[in-house]
Write a protein that holds these residues in place. Structure first.
Motif, short mmCIF file in Angstrom:
data_model
loop_
_atom_site.label_atom_id
_atom_site.label_comp_id
_atom_site.label_asym_id
_atom_site.label_seq_id
_atom_site.Cartn_x
_atom_site.Cartn_y
_atom_site.Cartn_z
N VAL A 77 -39.35 28.73 -15.88
CA VAL A 77 -39.27 27.52 -16.44
C VAL A 77 -38.20 26.76 -15.97
O VAL A 77 -37.97 25.73 -15.35
CB VAL A 77 -39.35 27.40 -17.86
N LEU A 78 -36.96 27.64 -16.00
CA LEU A 78 -35.54 27.04 -15.51
C LEU A 78 -35.71 26.85 -14.05
O LEU A 78 -35.17 25.73 -13.57
CB LEU A 78 -34.48 28.09 -16.07
N ARG A 79 -36.25 27.84 -13.36
CA ARG A 79 -36.45 27.76 -11.99
C ARG A 79 -36.98 26.34 -11.40
O ARG A 79 -36.73 25.54 -10.48
CB ARG A 79 -36.80 28.91 -11.06
N ALA A 111 -37.09 21.01 -9.52
CA ALA A 111 -37.79 19.60 -9.45
C ALA A 111 -36.95 18.21 -9.69
O ALA A 111 -37.02 17.28 -9.30
CB ALA A 111 -38.77 19.52 -10.77
N GLU A 112 -35.60 18.50 -10.32
CA GLU A 112 -34.98 17.41 -10.27
C GLU A 112 -33.57 17.66 -9.78
O GLU A 112 -32.53 16.96 -9.79
CB GLU A 112 -34.86 16.99 -11.73
N ASP A 150 -26.86 14.17 -21.56
CA ASP A 150 -28.00 13.80 -20.63
C ASP A 150 -28.39 14.92 -19.66
O ASP A 150 -29.67 14.81 -19.39
CB ASP A 150 -26.97 12.73 -19.51
N LEU A 151 -27.66 15.96 -19.14
CA LEU A 151 -28.22 17.07 -18.60
C LEU A 151 -29.29 17.72 -19.44
O LEU A 151 -30.20 18.02 -18.95
CB LEU A 151 -27.06 18.12 -18.29
N ASP A 166 -34.88 19.10 -20.57
CA ASP A 166 -36.05 19.05 -21.41
C ASP A 166 -37.27 18.37 -20.85
O ASP A 166 -38.32 18.96 -20.84
CB ASP A 166 -35.79 18.38 -22.90
N ARG A 167 -36.85 17.27 -20.56
CA ARG A 167 -37.92 16.26 -19.88
C ARG A 167 -38.83 16.69 -18.67
O ARG A 167 -39.90 16.97 -18.44
CB ARG A 167 -37.49 14.94 -19.36
N THR A 168 -37.83 17.46 -18.00
CA THR A 168 -38.43 18.20 -16.52
C THR A 168 -39.04 19.57 -16.91
O THR A 168 -40.06 19.60 -16.29
CB THR A 168 -37.15 18.50 -15.48
N SER A 169 -38.44 20.15 -17.95
CA SER A 169 -39.17 21.62 -18.33
C SER A 169 -40.54 21.14 -19.15
O SER A 169 -41.60 21.85 -18.55
CB SER A 169 -38.41 22.55 -18.89
N SER A 170 -40.67 20.09 -19.89
CA SER A 170 -41.87 19.71 -20.31
C SER A 170 -42.89 19.26 -19.17
O SER A 170 -44.04 19.72 -19.39
CB SER A 170 -41.44 18.84 -21.33
N ALA A 171 -42.47 18.73 -18.16
CA ALA A 171 -43.39 18.15 -17.20
C ALA A 171 -43.96 19.49 -16.40
O ALA A 171 -45.06 19.29 -16.08
CB ALA A 171 -42.58 17.23 -16.35
N ALA A 172 -42.97 20.29 -16.33
CA ALA A 172 -43.27 21.58 -15.39
C ALA A 172 -44.15 22.29 -16.13
O ALA A 172 -45.19 22.78 -15.46
CB ALA A 172 -42.07 22.07 -14.94
N LEU A 173 -44.04 22.31 -17.32
CA LEU A 173 -45.00 23.18 -18.03
C LEU A 173 -46.29 22.49 -18.33
O LEU A 173 -47.40 23.21 -18.41
CB LEU A 173 -44.50 23.59 -19.64
N ALA A 174 -46.37 21.36 -18.41
CA ALA A 174 -47.31 20.59 -18.71
C ALA A 174 -48.27 20.55 -17.58
O ALA A 174 -49.54 20.67 -17.57
CB ALA A 174 -47.11 18.90 -18.90
N GLU A 175 -47.77 20.52 -16.38
CA GLU A 175 -48.66 20.59 -15.13
C GLU A 175 -49.24 22.13 -14.90
O GLU A 175 -50.39 22.22 -14.41
CB GLU A 175 -47.51 20.46 -13.80
#
Length: 151
Positions: free
Chosen positions: A22-24, A29-30, A103-104, A109-118
């Protein structure tokens, strides 16, 4: 059906690789900085509880005071944590996340949620249903472990 010990062993083996994946995915991604997981966890604790003393932060994270001290030094130098004087205590220090850190963390959180959702979306409908049902169970498991009854 796996025994409780077999389930626990398999789950334990999967946690690290899942967290790292997830971290990777999030960083890739961003283009987010490569923050160590310990720094992310300290930021999460500071956001959840508000400013904390270094000792309280160590207790919440379940790590040694020296570990928090080292984290805070690195995170202060990189502009992620600020030290504040504790109200009514001229020697006391409280730790708080900076706006940059907030902000980071939001971006992580937003990016990891999106990666997990995909990734979850690529699973079968049955697997997606099992994942949805597992979330409250995992929340209760976390509470059990944090309460001290988990081991």
């Amino acid at each position: 059906m796996m025994s409780v010990m077999e389930t626990a062993a398999e789950f334990s083996r999967l946690l690290g690789p899942l967290r790292r994946s997830v971290l990777r995915a999030t960083r890739n991604a961003e283009g987010l900085p490569d923050l160590p997981e310990a720094q992310i966890e300290l930021l999460r604790a500071l956001v959840a509880a508000g400013p904390l003393s270094p000792g309280e932060a160590a207790r919440r994270l379940g790590v040694a005071n020296s570990t928090v001290s080292n984290l805070v030094k690195a995170m202060t130098n990189s502009g992620l944590v600020r030290r504040e004087q504790a109200p009514g205590d001229f020697r006391g220090v409280l730790l708080a996340p900076t706006d940059t850190a907030l902000d980071l963390l939001d971006r992580y959180d937003r990016t990891s949620s999106a990666a997990l959702a995909e990734a979850i979306d690529r699973l079968s409908p049955d697997d997606r249903a099992i994942m949805a049902e597992a979330v409250p169970v995992l929340r209760r498991l976390t509470a059990e472990l944090e309460s001290g009854r988990g081991g």
